[in-house]
Design a protein around this motif. Sequence first.
Motif, PDB file in Angstrom:
ATOM      1  N   GLY A   8       0.807  -1.226   0.000  1.00 49.70           N
ATOM      2  CA  GLY A   8       0.000   0.000   0.000  1.00 49.70           C
ATOM      3  C   GLY A   8       0.833   1.266   0.000  1.00 49.70           C
ATOM      4  O   GLY A   8       2.068   1.226  -0.077  1.00 49.70           O
ATOM      5  N   GLY A   9       0.147   2.385   0.120  1.00 48.85           N
ATOM      6  CA  GLY A   9       0.795   3.686   0.083  1.00 48.85           C
ATOM      7  C   GLY A   9       1.696   3.943   1.280  1.00 48.85           C
ATOM      8  O   GLY A   9       2.707   4.634   1.177  1.00 48.85           O
ATOM      9  N   THR A  10       1.334   3.402   2.434  1.00 47.75           N
ATOM     10  CA  THR A  10       2.108   3.646   3.654  1.00 47.75           C
ATOM     11  C   THR A  10       2.727   2.364   4.198  1.00 47.75           C
ATOM     12  O   THR A  10       3.881   2.358   4.610  1.00 47.75           O
ATOM     13  CB  THR A  10       1.197   4.257   4.758  1.00 47.75           C
ATOM     14  OG1 THR A  10       0.533   5.402   4.217  1.00 47.75           O
ATOM     15  CG2 THR A  10       2.012   4.669   5.972  1.00 47.75           C
ATOM     16  N   LEU A  11       1.945   1.277   4.183  1.00 48.20           N
ATOM     17  CA  LEU A  11       2.410   0.030   4.798  1.00 48.20           C
ATOM     18  C   LEU A  11       2.267  -1.141   3.828  1.00 48.20           C
ATOM     19  O   LEU A  11       1.315  -1.192   3.039  1.00 48.20           O
ATOM     20  CB  LEU A  11       1.582  -0.273   6.054  1.00 48.20           C
ATOM     21  CG  LEU A  11       1.679   0.731   7.209  1.00 48.20           C
ATOM     22  CD1 LEU A  11       0.640   0.413   8.288  1.00 48.20           C
ATOM     23  CD2 LEU A  11       3.076   0.721   7.827  1.00 48.20           C
ATOM     24  N   LYS A  13       1.413  -4.923   3.842  1.00 50.25           N
ATOM     25  CA  LYS A  13       0.809  -5.924   4.711  1.00 50.25           C
ATOM     26  C   LYS A  13       1.108  -7.302   4.123  1.00 50.25           C
ATOM     27  O   LYS A  13       0.892  -7.526   2.921  1.00 50.25           O
ATOM     28  CB  LYS A  13      -0.711  -5.736   4.812  1.00 50.25           C
ATOM     29  CG  LYS A  13      -1.157  -4.677   5.810  1.00 50.25           C
ATOM     30  CD  LYS A  13      -0.959  -3.263   5.372  1.00 50.25           C
ATOM     31  CE  LYS A  13      -1.729  -2.931   4.109  1.00 50.25           C
ATOM     32  NZ  LYS A  13      -1.456  -1.552   3.631  1.00 50.25           N
ATOM     33  N   GLY A  98      -7.347   3.381   4.871  1.00 44.73           N
ATOM     34  CA  GLY A  98      -5.897   3.258   4.719  1.00 44.73           C
ATOM     35  C   GLY A  98      -5.295   4.650   4.665  1.00 44.73           C
ATOM     36  O   GLY A  98      -5.753   5.557   5.362  1.00 44.73           O
ATOM     37  N   THR A  99      -4.294   4.830   3.809  1.00 49.23           N
ATOM     38  CA  THR A  99      -3.713   6.165   3.635  1.00 49.23           C
ATOM     39  C   THR A  99      -4.843   7.117   3.238  1.00 49.23           C
ATOM     40  O   THR A  99      -4.987   8.206   3.779  1.00 49.23           O
ATOM     41  CB  THR A  99      -2.624   6.124   2.552  1.00 49.23           C
ATOM     42  OG1 THR A  99      -1.713   5.071   2.856  1.00 49.23           O
ATOM     43  CG2 THR A  99      -1.891   7.449   2.464  1.00 49.23           C
ATOM     44  N   GLY A 121      -5.946   7.702   6.996  1.00 49.95           N
ATOM     45  CA  GLY A 121      -4.723   7.568   7.783  1.00 49.95           C
ATOM     46  C   GLY A 121      -3.641   8.571   7.403  1.00 49.95           C
ATOM     47  O   GLY A 121      -2.883   9.043   8.261  1.00 49.95           O
ATOM     48  N   GLY A 122      -3.562   8.901   6.117  1.00 45.32           N
ATOM     49  CA  GLY A 122      -2.566   9.887   5.680  1.00 45.32           C
ATOM     50  C   GLY A 122      -2.874  11.256   6.263  1.00 45.32           C
ATOM     51  O   GLY A 122      -1.966  12.009   6.648  1.00 45.32           O
ATOM     52  N   GLN A 125      -1.793  11.363   9.856  1.00 42.07           N
ATOM     53  CA  GLN A 125      -0.346  11.578  10.023  1.00 42.07           C
ATOM     54  C   GLN A 125       0.072  13.003   9.654  1.00 42.07           C
ATOM     55  O   GLN A 125       0.829  13.643  10.378  1.00 42.07           O
ATOM     56  CB  GLN A 125       0.413  10.575   9.160  1.00 42.07           C
ATOM     57  CG  GLN A 125       0.225   9.145   9.648  1.00 42.07           C
ATOM     58  CD  GLN A 125       1.155   8.184   8.935  1.00 42.07           C
ATOM     59  OE1 GLN A 125       0.963   7.873   7.766  1.00 42.07           O
ATOM     60  NE2 GLN A 125       2.171   7.730   9.635  1.00 42.07           N
ATOM     61  N   PHE A 137       3.298   7.316  14.749  1.00 45.07           N
ATOM     62  CA  PHE A 137       1.858   7.021  14.705  1.00 45.07           C
ATOM     63  C   PHE A 137       1.325   6.587  16.073  1.00 45.07           C
ATOM     64  O   PHE A 137       0.264   7.052  16.510  1.00 45.07           O
ATOM     65  CB  PHE A 137       1.566   5.939  13.656  1.00 45.07           C
ATOM     66  CG  PHE A 137       0.101   5.638  13.515  1.00 45.07           C
ATOM     67  CD1 PHE A 137      -0.745   6.505  12.844  1.00 45.07           C
ATOM     68  CD2 PHE A 137      -0.448   4.501  14.094  1.00 45.07           C
ATOM     69  CE1 PHE A 137      -2.108   6.247  12.726  1.00 45.07           C
ATOM     70  CE2 PHE A 137      -1.815   4.232  13.984  1.00 45.07           C
ATOM     71  CZ  PHE A 137      -2.640   5.108  13.302  1.00 45.07           C
ATOM     72  N   GLY A 225      -8.647  -1.332   7.948  1.00 50.13           N
ATOM     73  CA  GLY A 225      -7.536  -0.441   7.575  1.00 50.13           C
ATOM     74  C   GLY A 225      -6.628  -0.179   8.765  1.00 50.13           C
ATOM     75  O   GLY A 225      -7.078  -0.176   9.920  1.00 50.13           O
ATOM     76  N   SER A 226      -5.363   0.053   8.476  1.00 50.84           N
ATOM     77  CA  SER A 226      -4.374   0.215   9.552  1.00 50.84           C
ATOM     78  C   SER A 226      -4.581   1.485  10.360  1.00 50.84           C
ATOM     79  O   SER A 226      -3.986   1.640  11.437  1.00 50.84           O
ATOM     80  CB  SER A 226      -2.953   0.220   8.983  1.00 50.84           C
ATOM     81  OG  SER A 226      -2.737  -0.880   8.146  1.00 50.84           O
ATOM     82  N   SER A 227      -5.390   2.412   9.868  1.00 52.14           N
ATOM     83  CA  SER A 227      -5.635   3.646  10.627  1.00 52.14           C
ATOM     84  C   SER A 227      -6.253   3.358  11.994  1.00 52.14           C
ATOM     85  O   SER A 227      -6.127   4.163  12.920  1.00 52.14           O
ATOM     86  CB  SER A 227      -6.562   4.575   9.845  1.00 52.14           C
ATOM     87  OG  SER A 227      -6.015   4.823   8.584  1.00 52.14           O
TER      88      SER A 227
HETATM   89  P1  ADP Z   1      -2.222   1.666   2.772  1.00 52.96           P
HETATM   90  O1  ADP Z   1      -2.589   0.366   2.122  1.00 52.96           O
HETATM   91  O2  ADP Z   1      -2.669   2.864   2.012  1.00 52.96           O
HETATM   92  O3  ADP Z   1      -0.780   1.718   3.198  1.00 52.96           O
HETATM   93  P2  ADP Z   1      -3.153   1.022   5.502  1.00 52.96           P
HETATM   94  O4  ADP Z   1      -4.460   0.329   5.699  1.00 52.96           O
HETATM   95  O5  ADP Z   1      -1.933   0.216   5.757  1.00 52.96           O
HETATM   96  O6  ADP Z   1      -3.139   1.726   4.087  1.00 52.96           O
HETATM   97  O7  ADP Z   1      -3.172   2.303   6.457  1.00 52.96           O
HETATM   98  C1  ADP Z   1      -2.137   3.257   6.482  1.00 52.96           C
HETATM   99  C2  ADP Z   1      -2.348   4.144   7.697  1.00 52.96           C
HETATM  100  O8  ADP Z   1      -2.205   3.361   8.881  1.00 52.96           O
HETATM  101  C3  ADP Z   1      -1.333   5.255   7.860  1.00 52.96           C
HETATM  102  O9  ADP Z   1      -1.687   6.388   7.107  1.00 52.96           O
HETATM  103  C4  ADP Z   1      -1.391   5.517   9.366  1.00 52.96           C
HETATM  104  O10 ADP Z   1      -2.443   6.418   9.660  1.00 52.96           O
HETATM  105  C5  ADP Z   1      -1.786   4.166   9.950  1.00 52.96           C
HETATM  106  N1  ADP Z   1      -0.710   3.422  10.638  1.00 52.96           N
HETATM  107  C6  ADP Z   1      -0.918   2.441  11.552  1.00 52.96           C
HETATM  108  N2  ADP Z   1       0.226   1.954  12.021  1.00 52.96           N
HETATM  109  C7  ADP Z   1       1.214   2.619  11.402  1.00 52.96           C
HETATM  110  C8  ADP Z   1       2.647   2.557  11.462  1.00 52.96           C
HETATM  111  N3  ADP Z   1       3.269   1.710  12.268  1.00 52.96           N
HETATM  112  N4  ADP Z   1       3.339   3.372  10.647  1.00 52.96           N
HETATM  113  C9  ADP Z   1       2.723   4.237   9.832  1.00 52.96           C
HETATM  114  N5  ADP Z   1       1.379   4.346   9.737  1.00 52.96           N
HETATM  115  C10 ADP Z   1       0.621   3.553  10.510  1.00 52.96           C
END
Ligand code: ADP
Length: 267
Positions: A8-11, A13, A98-99, A121-122, A125, A137, A225-227
């Motif tokens: 993804g854009g930030t993480l 998985k 997500g982001t 999530g972006g 941040q 985060f 989503g990781s947010s």
């Molecule tokens: P994407 O697929 O776009 O990367 P994610 O579902 O992984 O999306 O979510 C990314 C978001 O998760 C980030 O913008 C941030 O808000 C949050 N986040 C959670 N844990 C972390 C981490 N350890 N580092 C950075 N961002 C994190």
Amino acid sequence: MKIGIDAGGTLIKIAIEEDGQLTFKKQPSAEIEEVAAWLTTLPEARVALTGGKATFLQSLIPHDAFQSIEFDATFRGIQSFLEQLNISLDHYVFANVGTGTSIHFADGDNQLRAGGTGAGGGMIQGLSYLLTELTDFNEVTERALSGDRDKIDLKVKHIYKGDKTPIPGDLTAANFGNVLHNMHDMTFTADDKLAAVMGIVGETVTTISIHAAREFKTEHVVYIGSSFLNNALLREVVMDYTVLRGFKPYFIENGEYSGAVGTMRLM
Ligand code: ADP
């Protein structure tokens, strides 16, 4: 061994299936070369990719990886998590925070993208950094829990000042709309600002999600989503607001791995 990766854009998985056992890990997208180096040590693994950086990751690894469209992979992964949890939903909306945030209608067989928002999530941040200079985060999410949104956000009851309100008084009338009213006799701490950031992101995501749910005539809204990771305040805002508006929220444990699991299942 099967490996599903949602880059993804930030993480990034990663879901790993070995002897019927699923394990998960994640790594910042900035470290994509490290993920590629790790995969290169596993030439026998069957690899399935998805996400915006899937094609780039494919260019870094020797495997001839399977690739799927992110939205289909995420849907497939959510279905698989819901089955495991014995949650049976014929129709639902899912919001992948997500982001950015992407919102989808889902029935038993397919997903259809309903829309999205740049609040996600972006934004957590970036806005948190602009307001507090914090970049970690987990520090952001933990400090947000001690903050007081009431100083910053204007609620309906603040406007009506004791009069009967036409909608619940605790609804936010204007995110950040109370700042100028309170600027002379209150201080806004970093924690307060972070709480308000979770407020605007959570309420925006929820508003768009429940509008989609209403259009799709379902009451079920699944949030992933990781947010939401280690982010109790964002969960609380989304959960409470979804319930207040008469819909049923679901948060799936490990839901941020839906894309990774889904692309592996589609392989
Ligand atoms: P994407 O697929 O776009 O990367 P994610 O579902 O992984 O999306 O979510 C990314 C978001 O998760 C980030 O913008 C941030 O808000 C949050 N986040 C959670 N844990 C972390 C981490 N350890 N580092 C950075 N961002 C994190």
